[in-house]
Structure formats: C-alpha cells, structure tokens
Design a protein around this motif. Structure first.
Motif, PDB file in Angstrom:
ATOM      1  N   LEU A  11       0.829  -1.208   0.000  1.00  0.00           N
ATOM      2  CA  LEU A  11       0.000   0.000   0.000  1.00  0.00           C
ATOM      3  C   LEU A  11       0.861   1.254   0.000  1.00  0.00           C
ATOM      4  N   MET A  12       1.941   1.257   0.765  1.00  0.00           N
ATOM      5  CA  MET A  12       2.844   2.414   0.756  1.00  0.00           C
ATOM      6  C   MET A  12       3.416   2.633  -0.638  1.00  0.00           C
ATOM      7  N   PHE A  37       3.200  10.651  11.163  1.00  0.00           N
ATOM      8  CA  PHE A  37       3.567  10.511  12.566  1.00  0.00           C
ATOM      9  C   PHE A  37       3.449   9.027  12.921  1.00  0.00           C
ATOM     10  N   ALA A  38       4.585   8.426  13.304  1.00  0.00           N
ATOM     11  CA  ALA A  38       4.641   6.988  13.539  1.00  0.00           C
ATOM     12  C   ALA A  38       4.724   6.683  15.023  1.00  0.00           C
ATOM     13  N   ASN A  39       4.120   5.552  15.420  1.00  0.00           N
ATOM     14  CA  ASN A  39       4.283   5.124  16.804  1.00  0.00           C
ATOM     15  C   ASN A  39       5.597   4.356  16.943  1.00  0.00           C
ATOM     16  N   ASP A  40       5.968   4.057  18.174  1.00  0.00           N
ATOM     17  CA  ASP A  40       7.288   3.503  18.457  1.00  0.00           C
ATOM     18  C   ASP A  40       7.498   2.090  17.921  1.00  0.00           C
ATOM     19  N   PHE A  79      10.229   0.972   9.851  1.00  0.00           N
ATOM     20  CA  PHE A  79       9.485   0.684   8.614  1.00  0.00           C
ATOM     21  C   PHE A  79       9.607   1.805   7.594  1.00  0.00           C
ATOM     22  N   TYR A  80       9.410   3.030   8.002  1.00  0.00           N
ATOM     23  CA  TYR A  80       9.292   4.135   7.038  1.00  0.00           C
ATOM     24  C   TYR A  80      10.602   4.563   6.384  1.00  0.00           C
ATOM     25  N   PRO A  81      11.756   4.447   7.038  1.00  0.00           N
ATOM     26  CA  PRO A  81      12.999   4.764   6.325  1.00  0.00           C
ATOM     27  C   PRO A  81      13.221   3.913   5.078  1.00  0.00           C
ATOM     28  N   LYS A  82      12.598   2.737   5.007  1.00  0.00           N
ATOM     29  CA  LYS A  82      12.724   1.888   3.822  1.00  0.00           C
ATOM     30  C   LYS A  82      12.115   2.540   2.584  1.00  0.00           C
ATOM     31  N   PHE A  83      11.259   3.539   2.796  1.00  0.00           N
ATOM     32  CA  PHE A  83      10.598   4.221   1.684  1.00  0.00           C
ATOM     33  C   PHE A  83      11.153   5.630   1.464  1.00  0.00           C
ATOM     34  N   GLY A  84      12.271   5.931   2.105  1.00  0.00           N
ATOM     35  CA  GLY A  84      12.904   7.235   1.908  1.00  0.00           C
ATOM     36  C   GLY A  84      12.492   8.298   2.888  1.00  0.00           C
TER      37      GLY A  84
END
Length: 296
Positions: free
Chosen positions: A98-99, A116-119, A124-129
């Motif tokens: 989905l990302m 805004f991500a929880n702990d 996960f998100y650095p994998k998408f830049g």
C-alpha cells in the motif's frame, strides 16, 4: 497472501466497505470516524488506500492532501495516516504494498510527504525514503495586566450542537494560517476530526478577536492547541482573557510567531515520531512544531 484480496481506494460511498473501514480503525486505534463522516467532514482530500477481503477492509494506508505554509509560501503536502492491518493479515507485506501504491500515485505531486509513527514501526518508514525529524515545542511566560473580575470574552462551543459545529466548520474552511513561519492549510477535514474526537470540551469562541481558541488549563500552564480565525488576532487580548490576573506559562502546540512575544523552545518528547520525505527541491524547516490539530 489469499488470492481474493482486492486493492481499493476512495470508497467513501460504498456502505459496506466504509463501515468495515470504520470498524477496523476503531478496533486497532480506537478511532471514531462515524460522526466525522455523518457530519460531512470526509471530503475529497481524505483518500484511503486499502486491501479488502470480500466486503471487509483488512489493511489500509490513508492519504490526506493538504498544504504547508513555510515562511508565508504555500507548498504541496501529503500526510499519511491510519496505517493499519487486521491481526489475521499481518506479516503478508500488505502495508509495504500500500505504501508503494501511495508513493507511485503521488510521486510527481508533492513537495513534502510525511507521517507521525508510533514507536513500534520506527524501522518501517525509512525503507521508503522517509527521514526522522525532531519536532520542537514553544512556550512563553505571559504576564497579564487584566484586572481581577475583568469581563471574560470566551464562549464555550458545543460540538454536539449542530449550529456550533457548523460555526466551527465555517471558520475551519476560511481560516488564515495559525503561523506564517510554519502551518498547514486546506486541512479542515483533519481539524474537524480533532474537534469532534480529541478536543470536544476545549473549544471556545473569543467574541472580541472573532477567533475560535482550542485550549486547556491545568495547574501549571495553559495549553493552546489552535487559534482558528479569518483575520489576524491580537494574541495579547486572547491571553489576557485566558489567564486573567497574574502570570502563567503558555504552551503552544504549533509554531507561534506572534509579534512582541519571546519563546523558550524545547524538543518534543511525547507523541508520534515525525517522518518526512521531500522532493529534491525542498527542505523541511528546522525547529518547528507541526500543528497538532492537523495531525492525522
């Protein structure tokens, strides 16, 4: 992954899928989208990207289209929110898929993409830049000159009252940015969710300044979450009526730039971790606080 999963987006008008989305959001995060939808605040700027198993939404990444105001200039922004999966469908790579669909759809139409991500998902998100960004909170000591017994110009608004709710929405649509240093615009849908579900008891109208003030008072300080107005406000007048007589600490949940005020700035410790992805032509500003009432 089961073969009958279907990718679907923008299904606001599909009753079964919409209700399933609401149920999943409530079960995973405790979010209540029902009154937000029923009052007409789910607009074209909120787009869920989901996988459905039959008529059940089982994974989702939502897009919120809005704008940043940075030093008075408007920039295109996409905020990601409501990233969730049904427990029975975890570890199948659905959020990643989905990302990637979101990134593909909006690759040429944003200056900033963020969330805004929880702990539990910080890796996960650095994998998408996306890169982690430190937020900063502003606070100030306000010395009131108001006399004891001064007339209070604040009228509490009731979100359960349709007239008051429509009044708030009229301001949300036509508001000016809460700050020219850093703010959001075209974020009225997110703001109305916060009014209904996060700050329903903290919303007041300042009659003199013609502004809606969302604030809370505790033993140590006033917390100002937002000031929604159609014209610039005199912050001194607003604070006089909040604080009354004496001095108080005022904590801002956005980036204030009021003339004549001095601020202390500290790193934000609580809340979700901000991740930002930019195109090559822009940089996210330093030492700012994203408005809390625009957080998805």
């Amino acid at each position: 992954m089961p073969g009958n999963l279907q990718f679907i987006k923008n299904y606001k008008d599909n009753h079964q899928l919409r209700e399933s989305f609401f149920e999943l959001a409530n079960s995973i995060f405790g979010l209540d989208f029902v009154s937000w939808y029923e009052n007409g605040f789910w607009g074209k700027r909120y787009i869920p990207f989901s996988f459905a198993d039959g008529n059940s939404i089982i994974a989702n990444v939502s897009v919120n289209i809005l704008d940043f105001i940075i030093q008075g200039t408007q920039h295109r922004a996409v905020q990601i929110g409501t990233v969730m999966k049904h427990p029975d469908y975890r570890n199948k790579g659905l959020s990643k898929r989905l990302m990637n669909k979101v990134l593909e759809d909006y690759k040429d139409s944003f200056d900033f993409m963020y969330l805004f991500a929880n702990d539990f998902v910080l890796d996960f998100y650095p994998k998408f830049g996306f890169e982690k960004v430190q937020e900063y909170q502003y606070w100030s000591t306000f010395h009131s000159s108001a006399e004891a017994g001064a007339k209070n110009k604040l009228r509490k608004l009731n979100v359960s009252n349709r007239t008051d709710l429509a009044f708030i929405y009229s301001f949300a649509i036509d508001r000016i940015p809460v700050s020219n240093t850093f703010a959001t615009s075209n974020s009225q849908g997110i703001l109305m969710y916060h009014c209904l579900n996060v700050f329903p008891n903290e919303i007041y109208y300042h009659e003199t300044e013609k502004a809606i003030v969302i604030f809370n008072k505790n033993e140590n300080a006033f917390e100002i979450f937002d000031i929604i107005s159609k014209t610039p406000v005199n912050i001194q007048n607003v604070l006089e009526d909040l604080a009354g007589e004496g001095s108080c600490k005022v904590i801002f949940y956005y980036t204030p730039d009021y003339e004549g005020m001095t601020y202390e700035i500290i790193p934000v410790q609580d809340g979700g971790t901000l991740f930002v992805k930019t195109n090559e032509n822009h940089c996210y500003p330093e030492r700012v606080k994203h408005p809390v009432t625009s957080e998805a």
